[in-house]
Design a protein around this motif. Structure first.
Motif, mmCIF file in Angstrom:
data_model
loop_
_atom_site.group_PDB
_atom_site.id
_atom_site.type_symbol
_atom_site.label_atom_id
_atom_site.label_comp_id
_atom_site.label_asym_id
_atom_site.label_seq_id
_atom_site.Cartn_x
_atom_site.Cartn_y
_atom_site.Cartn_z
ATOM 1 N N ILE A 180 -7.269 -9.892 -8.309
ATOM 2 C CA ILE A 180 -7.979 -8.715 -7.804
ATOM 3 C C ILE A 180 -8.643 -9.005 -6.465
ATOM 4 O O ILE A 180 -8.762 -8.119 -5.610
ATOM 5 C CB ILE A 180 -9.020 -8.233 -8.838
ATOM 6 N N VAL A 181 -9.069 -10.250 -6.241
ATOM 7 C CA VAL A 181 -9.771 -10.569 -4.994
ATOM 8 C C VAL A 181 -8.859 -10.483 -3.776
ATOM 9 O O VAL A 181 -9.353 -10.508 -2.642
ATOM 10 C CB VAL A 181 -10.438 -11.960 -5.062
ATOM 11 N N THR A 182 -7.554 -10.370 -3.996
ATOM 12 C CA THR A 182 -6.623 -10.208 -2.869
ATOM 13 C C THR A 182 -6.326 -8.737 -2.573
ATOM 14 O O THR A 182 -5.659 -8.444 -1.577
ATOM 15 C CB THR A 182 -5.287 -10.920 -3.140
ATOM 16 N N PHE A 183 -6.799 -7.813 -3.418
ATOM 17 C CA PHE A 183 -6.511 -6.390 -3.243
ATOM 18 C C PHE A 183 -7.362 -5.799 -2.117
ATOM 19 O O PHE A 183 -8.498 -6.247 -1.877
ATOM 20 C CB PHE A 183 -6.810 -5.607 -4.528
ATOM 21 N N LYS A 184 -6.864 -4.777 -1.489
ATOM 22 C CA LYS A 184 -7.612 -4.122 -0.412
ATOM 23 C C LYS A 184 -8.924 -3.525 -0.905
ATOM 24 O O LYS A 184 -9.905 -3.450 -0.152
ATOM 25 C CB LYS A 184 -6.755 -3.024 0.224
#
Length: 273
Positions: A180-184
């Motif tokens: 999730i930490v890579t999601f916009k």
């Protein structure tokens, strides 16, 4: 190749029925030194144990009952299943927790089932793996009670508040981040920076939550390297430094064999100090 641990992966899920051994092999090739395979039900725990048996010293299994299934909790059956799993090497109780977003079980039932699993964790001297969503006040109360009893654990796939993170850390718990930490849409870098480096874990939660650029596909442990790179960036660290650090954290929380860290020496002083 950066050594890392996937602290939370559902290798027993039906999504991996056809190729779980290949998925494990790809994780190993990507740098994985430990995969914590989640048994979120008695049936999943049995499958997780089988996967671990085929990949000793890399895959480690757990056993618990997910809050989605709290209505189906049978105290005799499920406590026996958890005790037997621990006797067979399970490294944690869980995935368990509270989820009020979906009405699979009423909150009172979820809390009762979680309390029973926390009691088991204390009895069996195992950490707990906690899922929480839409249940902040009750989760914080649970964390405070567990910490007072000396129960250790991790809030997995963390997307919670500062208050929840603070309660977890004060209880001596760990916090784990997923793809999730890579999601916009991710906006909580400042909160992530507040998590001490010795309480930080990374995970895939596979087959769910594949990190960018694989978002929308079946996730797998090999891609934890992408999540690790993003977490390292937020902390101003290199993945080469943070990977072994989070591996050591995973080994410590779950009391994994020290051999998982044998070829991944960890600096004793943070490079940001």
């Amino acid at each position: 190749m950066v050594p890392f641990a996937d602290s939370h992966v559902h290798l027993a899920d039906a999504a991996f029925t056809e190729d779980v051994d290949e998925v494990v092999a790809r994780a190993r090739a990507a740098g994985a030194r430990a995969l914590v395979c989640i048994g979120e039900s008695a049936a999943a725990a049995a499958r997780a144990q089988q996967v671990a048996a085929r990949h000793p010293s890399l895959v480690f299994h757990t056993c618990g009952v997910h809050p989605y299934d709290a209505n189906h909790w049978d105290a005799s059956r499920d406590t026996d299943a958890i005790r037997h799993a621990v006797a067979a090497g399970a490294v944690a109780v869980g995935e368990c927790g509270l989820d009020y977003q979906y009405e699979n079980a009423v909150p009172e039932v979820q809390r009762a089932v979680l309390r029973e699993q926390l009691t088991l964790a204390a009895e069996l001297a195992r950490p707990v793996i906690v899922h929480t969503r839409g249940a902040e006040a009750d989760t914080i109360a649970m964390l405070q009670d567990a910490g007072a009893q000396g129960i250790r654990g991790v809030l997995h796939c963390f997307t919670g508040s500062l208050a929840m993170a603070t309660a977890a850390l004060e209880a001596g718990w760990y916090i784990s981040y997923s793809g999730i930490v890579t999601f916009k849409k991710w906006t909580d870098d400042d909160l992530m920076r507040l998590v001490p480096l010795d309480r930080l874990l990374v995970e895939s939660d596979a087959p769910y939550l594949a990190p960018v650029p694989h978002r929308g596909t079946r996730n797998e442990s090999a891609w934890v390297a992408l999540t690790l790179a993003r977490v390292a960036q937020v902390h101003g660290l290199s993945p080469e430094w943070l990977g072994p650090r989070t591996l050591q954290n995973t080994q410590c929380l779950f009391s994994l064999p020290e051999s998982v860290c044998a070829d991944a020496p960890v600096a004793t002083i943070s490079p940001i100090n």
